[in-house]
Scaffold this active site. Structure first.
Site, PDB file in Angstrom:
ATOM      1  N   GLU A 125     -12.938   3.136  -0.771  1.00 16.53           N
ATOM      2  CA  GLU A 125     -12.108   4.053  -1.548  1.00 16.53           C
ATOM      3  C   GLU A 125     -11.933   3.620  -2.988  1.00 16.53           C
ATOM      4  O   GLU A 125     -11.890   4.449  -3.882  1.00 16.53           O
ATOM      5  CB  GLU A 125     -10.731   4.213  -0.889  1.00 16.53           C
ATOM      6  CG  GLU A 125     -10.781   4.969   0.418  1.00 16.53           C
ATOM      7  CD  GLU A 125      -9.400   5.150   1.025  1.00 16.53           C
ATOM      8  OE1 GLU A 125      -8.430   4.551   0.530  1.00 16.53           O
ATOM      9  OE2 GLU A 125      -9.300   5.906   2.000  1.00 16.53           O
TER      10      GLU A 125
ATOM     11  N   ASP B 208       0.863  -1.181   0.000  1.00 13.77           N
ATOM     12  CA  ASP B 208       0.000   0.000   0.000  1.00 13.77           C
ATOM     13  C   ASP B 208       0.901   1.233   0.000  1.00 13.77           C
ATOM     14  O   ASP B 208       1.785   1.338   0.844  1.00 13.77           O
ATOM     15  CB  ASP B 208      -0.889  -0.020   1.241  1.00 13.77           C
ATOM     16  CG  ASP B 208      -1.999   1.014   1.200  1.00 13.77           C
ATOM     17  OD1 ASP B 208      -1.721   2.176   0.821  1.00 13.77           O
ATOM     18  OD2 ASP B 208      -3.133   0.667   1.567  1.00 13.77           O
TER      19      ASP B 208
ATOM     20  N   HIS C 276      -6.754  -5.679   2.967  1.00 18.34           N
ATOM     21  CA  HIS C 276      -5.628  -5.011   3.619  1.00 18.34           C
ATOM     22  C   HIS C 276      -5.006  -5.986   4.602  1.00 18.34           C
ATOM     23  O   HIS C 276      -5.710  -6.537   5.450  1.00 18.34           O
ATOM     24  CB  HIS C 276      -6.095  -3.787   4.422  1.00 18.34           C
ATOM     25  CG  HIS C 276      -6.615  -2.661   3.605  1.00 18.34           C
ATOM     26  ND1 HIS C 276      -5.832  -1.594   3.232  1.00 18.34           N
ATOM     27  CD2 HIS C 276      -7.851  -2.423   3.100  1.00 18.34           C
ATOM     28  CE1 HIS C 276      -6.567  -0.745   2.535  1.00 18.34           C
ATOM     29  NE2 HIS C 276      -7.791  -1.226   2.437  1.00 18.34           N
TER      30      HIS C 276
ATOM     31  N   HIS D  79     -10.387  -5.669  -2.373  1.00 17.46           N
ATOM     32  CA  HIS D  79      -9.003  -5.782  -1.920  1.00 17.46           C
ATOM     33  C   HIS D  79      -8.971  -6.025  -0.421  1.00 17.46           C
ATOM     34  O   HIS D  79      -9.813  -5.545   0.315  1.00 17.46           O
ATOM     35  CB  HIS D  79      -8.162  -4.552  -2.295  1.00 17.46           C
ATOM     36  CG  HIS D  79      -8.701  -3.245  -1.819  1.00 17.46           C
ATOM     37  ND1 HIS D  79      -9.815  -2.646  -2.358  1.00 17.46           N
ATOM     38  CD2 HIS D  79      -8.264  -2.405  -0.853  1.00 17.46           C
ATOM     39  CE1 HIS D  79     -10.043  -1.496  -1.747  1.00 17.46           C
ATOM     40  NE2 HIS D  79      -9.119  -1.329  -0.817  1.00 17.46           N
TER      41      HIS D  79
END
Length: 129
Positions: A88, A29, A95, A93
């Protein structure tokens, strides 16, 4: 329009790739909560986690587990946390965040806005009251 992740997967945008298989990619990230904060992304662009078919969901979790184990071996931390937010970027996805304290999971300190952005946001919120 393809998501930013699809553009990364297609090689149109740079990334710090950690792992890849036929169906997934793992990248650091670029706005991390902690050192080693990684995103595991299915190559097929789907907006919401639970819109994945069962095999794709299971595959993403298995891929994420493998990456999390590698992160835990590489980055000093008490554990590797997992979050799926999805607000977002409209592309599923996961994290994976190395954790040493609960605050490491918070996404609160990642936003930077300039004065015009704050003003526009305040106006937009006010318009919706």
């Amino acid at each position: 329009m393809p998501s930013i992740f699809t553009r990364i997967i297609n090689g149109e945008l740079p990334s710090y790739k950690i792992a890849e298989d036929d169906h997934h990619i793992a990248i650091l990230d670029v706005n991390p909560n902690t050192k080693g904060h990684t995103l595991c992304i299915p190559k097929k662009e789907v907006d919401k986690l639970f819109d994945l078919d069962a095999d794709s969901y299971t595959g993403l979790m298995q891929f994420s587990r493998r990456v999390a184990l590698a992160i835990g071996k590489t980055v000093p931390c008490d554990r590797v946390g997992m979050a799926v937010i999805g607000l977002e970027v409209p592309h599923v996805h996961v994290h994976l965040i190395p954790l040493n304290e609960m605050g490491d999971m918070r996404f609160q300190n990642k936003v930077t806005l300039d004065k015009p952005e704050f003003e526009a946001l305040a106006a937009a919120i006010s318009a919706n009251l």
